[in-house]
Design a protein around this motif. Structure first.
Motif, PDB file in Angstrom:
ATOM      1  N   VAL A 198       0.841  -1.198   0.000  1.00 19.52           N
ATOM      2  CA  VAL A 198       0.000   0.000   0.000  1.00 19.52           C
ATOM      3  C   VAL A 198       0.876   1.248   0.000  1.00 19.52           C
ATOM      4  N   ALA A 199       1.919   1.241   0.852  1.00 21.19           N
ATOM      5  CA  ALA A 199       2.833   2.383   0.915  1.00 21.19           C
ATOM      6  C   ALA A 199       3.627   2.519  -0.387  1.00 21.19           C
ATOM      7  N   ALA A 200       4.046   1.390  -0.943  1.00 19.58           N
ATOM      8  CA  ALA A 200       4.832   1.409  -2.179  1.00 19.58           C
ATOM      9  C   ALA A 200       4.025   2.014  -3.325  1.00 19.58           C
ATOM     10  N   ILE A 201       2.774   1.589  -3.463  1.00 19.74           N
ATOM     11  CA  ILE A 201       1.915   2.115  -4.529  1.00 19.74           C
ATOM     12  C   ILE A 201       1.668   3.602  -4.306  1.00 19.74           C
ATOM     13  N   GLY A 202       1.453   3.995  -3.044  1.00 22.63           N
ATOM     14  CA  GLY A 202       1.250   5.402  -2.727  1.00 22.63           C
ATOM     15  C   GLY A 202       2.448   6.253  -3.115  1.00 22.63           C
ATOM     16  N   ALA A 203       3.659   5.708  -2.891  1.00 21.52           N
ATOM     17  CA  ALA A 203       4.879   6.448  -3.233  1.00 21.52           C
ATOM     18  C   ALA A 203       5.008   6.632  -4.739  1.00 21.52           C
ATOM     19  N   VAL A 204       4.695   5.582  -5.515  1.00 22.43           N
ATOM     20  CA  VAL A 204       4.780   5.674  -6.974  1.00 22.43           C
ATOM     21  C   VAL A 204       3.734   6.654  -7.496  1.00 22.43           C
ATOM     22  N   ARG A 205       2.537   6.598  -6.939  1.00 18.87           N
ATOM     23  CA  ARG A 205       1.493   7.543  -7.348  1.00 18.87           C
ATOM     24  C   ARG A 205       1.920   8.982  -7.077  1.00 18.87           C
ATOM     25  N   ALA A 206       2.495   9.203  -5.895  1.00 22.53           N
ATOM     26  CA  ALA A 206       2.924  10.550  -5.539  1.00 22.53           C
ATOM     27  C   ALA A 206       4.025  11.050  -6.475  1.00 22.53           C
ATOM     28  N   ALA A 207       4.959  10.158  -6.794  1.00 25.38           N
ATOM     29  CA  ALA A 207       6.053  10.541  -7.681  1.00 25.38           C
ATOM     30  C   ALA A 207       5.552  10.847  -9.090  1.00 25.38           C
ATOM     31  N   ALA A 208       4.528  10.096  -9.530  1.00 19.15           N
ATOM     32  CA  ALA A 208       3.982  10.297 -10.878  1.00 19.15           C
ATOM     33  C   ALA A 208       2.963  11.436 -10.929  1.00 19.15           C
ATOM     34  N   GLY A 209       2.484  11.833  -9.749  1.00 20.83           N
ATOM     35  CA  GLY A 209       1.484  12.892  -9.702  1.00 20.83           C
ATOM     36  C   GLY A 209       0.153  12.469 -10.282  1.00 20.83           C
ATOM     37  N   ALA A 210      -0.186  11.185 -10.117  1.00 27.00           N
ATOM     38  CA  ALA A 210      -1.444  10.674 -10.676  1.00 27.00           C
ATOM     39  C   ALA A 210      -1.954   9.511  -9.832  1.00 27.00           C
ATOM     40  N   SER A 211      -3.271   9.356  -9.798  1.00 25.51           N
ATOM     41  CA  SER A 211      -3.879   8.245  -9.073  1.00 25.51           C
ATOM     42  C   SER A 211      -3.946   7.024  -9.988  1.00 25.51           C
ATOM     43  N   ILE A 212      -2.814   6.359 -10.119  1.00 21.07           N
ATOM     44  CA  ILE A 212      -2.694   5.239 -11.057  1.00 21.07           C
ATOM     45  C   ILE A 212      -3.436   4.016 -10.507  1.00 21.07           C
ATOM     46  N   PRO A 213      -4.268   3.351 -11.313  1.00 15.97           N
ATOM     47  CA  PRO A 213      -4.943   2.130 -10.858  1.00 15.97           C
ATOM     48  C   PRO A 213      -3.913   1.094 -10.409  1.00 15.97           C
ATOM     49  N   ALA A 214      -4.268   0.320  -9.379  1.00 14.87           N
ATOM     50  CA  ALA A 214      -3.306  -0.634  -8.834  1.00 14.87           C
ATOM     51  C   ALA A 214      -4.011  -1.834  -8.219  1.00 14.87           C
ATOM     52  N   ILE A 215      -3.265  -2.930  -8.169  1.00 15.49           N
ATOM     53  CA  ILE A 215      -3.750  -4.155  -7.529  1.00 15.49           C
ATOM     54  C   ILE A 215      -2.611  -4.756  -6.722  1.00 15.49           C
ATOM     55  N   LEU A 216      -2.948  -5.337  -5.583  1.00 18.42           N
ATOM     56  CA  LEU A 216      -1.977  -5.997  -4.709  1.00 18.42           C
ATOM     57  C   LEU A 216      -2.174  -7.499  -4.754  1.00 18.42           C
ATOM     58  N   TRP A 217      -1.087  -8.232  -4.446  1.00 13.86           N
ATOM     59  CA  TRP A 217      -1.234  -9.672  -4.217  1.00 13.86           C
ATOM     60  C   TRP A 217      -0.482 -10.044  -2.958  1.00 13.86           C
ATOM     61  N   SER A 218      -0.916 -11.124  -2.308  1.00 10.90           N
ATOM     62  CA  SER A 218      -0.255 -11.543  -1.074  1.00 10.90           C
ATOM     63  C   SER A 218      -0.654 -12.962  -0.710  1.00 10.90           C
ATOM     64  N   GLY A 233      -8.687   1.040  -0.609  1.00  8.56           N
ATOM     65  CA  GLY A 233      -9.554   1.044  -1.779  1.00  8.56           C
ATOM     66  C   GLY A 233      -9.061   0.179  -2.916  1.00  8.56           C
ATOM     67  N   MET A 234      -7.968  -0.572  -2.663  1.00 10.59           N
ATOM     68  CA  MET A 234      -7.407  -1.439  -3.703  1.00 10.59           C
ATOM     69  C   MET A 234      -7.909  -2.874  -3.554  1.00 10.59           C
ATOM     70  N   LYS A 235      -7.754  -3.639  -4.609  1.00  7.53           N
ATOM     71  CA  LYS A 235      -8.151  -5.039  -4.608  1.00  7.53           C
ATOM     72  C   LYS A 235      -6.950  -5.903  -4.253  1.00  7.53           C
ATOM     73  N   LEU A 236      -7.188  -6.974  -3.488  1.00  6.00           N
ATOM     74  CA  LEU A 236      -6.120  -7.887  -3.082  1.00  6.00           C
ATOM     75  C   LEU A 236      -6.347  -9.256  -3.717  1.00  6.00           C
ATOM     76  N   LEU A 237      -5.343  -9.751  -4.435  1.00  6.70           N
ATOM     77  CA  LEU A 237      -5.392 -11.085  -5.018  1.00  6.70           C
ATOM     78  C   LEU A 237      -4.558 -12.032  -4.164  1.00  6.70           C
ATOM     79  N   SER A 238      -5.012 -13.270  -4.034  1.00  5.12           N
ATOM     80  CA  SER A 238      -4.271 -14.267  -3.260  1.00  5.12           C
ATOM     81  C   SER A 238      -3.201 -14.915  -4.121  1.00  5.12           C
TER      82      SER A 238
END
Length: 273
Positions: A198-218, A233-238
């Motif tokens: 979640v933090a990693a995606i937030g950092a990339v979004r901030a650097a890009a200056g855009a709310s880029i769609p994203a999905i996590l897996w775990s 607000g993101m989707k999590l895939l197993s």
């Protein structure tokens, strides 16, 4: 066959230094027809394998140059998968290697002059695979084997992939490459070495200056993880995530984005008129 050749290439890359003394690292993939067979070989001038260890390298979890079991060097499964698939297909597998001079891994397959009708039908089905051409996808995954595997598969479908083990890695790559557009999507593992997804995606979004769609897996589906991902607000895939699932998600996103662009263009023309 695709997996056999890819794993042989990945193995060659892993054990071929950029430089060994004054000698520059080289890898060659070749095909030679001999009668009714074709030998596909991967040559390298890397570290090589001692003769008394050559029988062991096809065993699971064996790595000749990784006695300390460093996870960054993988898990030692690549060549065991090659051996298992070659046995399954009935193909001959060979290795020739000299320490300090390099290795040659080869698989010999039957040569068929004409493509059988049943394979042409398979190809027709494959042609329906999603076209993700020019889609810029960020992958954040600290498992190097999985990162390479996903990157290669998405690249085969036309994606431009920027992959790294952390948000810092991919942000730096994006800065250096200065892409004309994108990223269009972010795929990230949740449990990373120095941050969560979640933090990693937030950092990339901030650097890009855009709310880029994203999905996590775990592989972790604990209530704490599920709650944090839900709040993001993101989707999590197993884990493990199937290739088809990822392709379908990216294809739907690209199709939706293309439709939105088309609607905006039409609306702009109507206003102009």
């Amino acid at each position: 066959m695709d997996r056999i050749v890819r794993n042989m290439v990945i193995n060659a890359v892993r054990y071929t230094p950029s430089y060994q003394g004054k000698k520059k690292g080289h890898i060659l993939v070749s095909c030679q027809r001999r009668g009714n067979a074709v030998t596909i070989s991967v040559w390298d001038n890397g570290i090589g394998i001692p003769e008394d260890r050559q029988a062991d390298i096809f065993k699971s979890y064996v790595q000749v140059d990784n006695p300390e079991r460093n996870r960054e060097k993988g898990f030692g499964l690549g060549l065991s998968i090659v051996q298992g698939l070659a046995d399954l297909l009935g193909h001959e597998l060979n290795v020739n290697s000299t320490p300090g001079r390099g290795s040659r891994f080869s698989v010999t397959v039957p040569f068929v002059g004409l493509v059988p009708l049943e394979l042409l039908e398979v190809k027709a089905v494959e042609d329906d695979d999603p076209d993700l051409t020019n889609m810029v996808v960020v992958i954040i995954e600290d498992d190097s084997d999985l990162r390479v595997e996903i990157s290669m598969r998405l690249t085969e479908h036309g994606c431009y992939v920027v992959a790294g083990e952390s948000s810092h890695d991919v942000i730096e790559q994006l800065r250096v490459e200065a892409l004309a557009s994108g990223p269009h999507f972010i795929l990230s593992d949740y449990r990373l070495e120095h941050e969560d997804g979640v933090a990693a995606i937030g950092a990339v979004r901030a650097a890009a200056g855009a709310s880029i769609p994203a999905i996590l897996w775990s592989g972790d589906t604990s209530s704490a993880v599920l709650k944090k991902v839900a709040l993001s607000g993101m989707k999590l895939l197993s884990k493990p995530v199937s290739e088809q699932t990822l392709l379908s998600i990216l294809a739907r996103h690209k199709s939706r984005t293309s439709t939105e662009i088309g609607v905006k263009a039409v609306a702009g023309n109507v206003r102009s008129g």
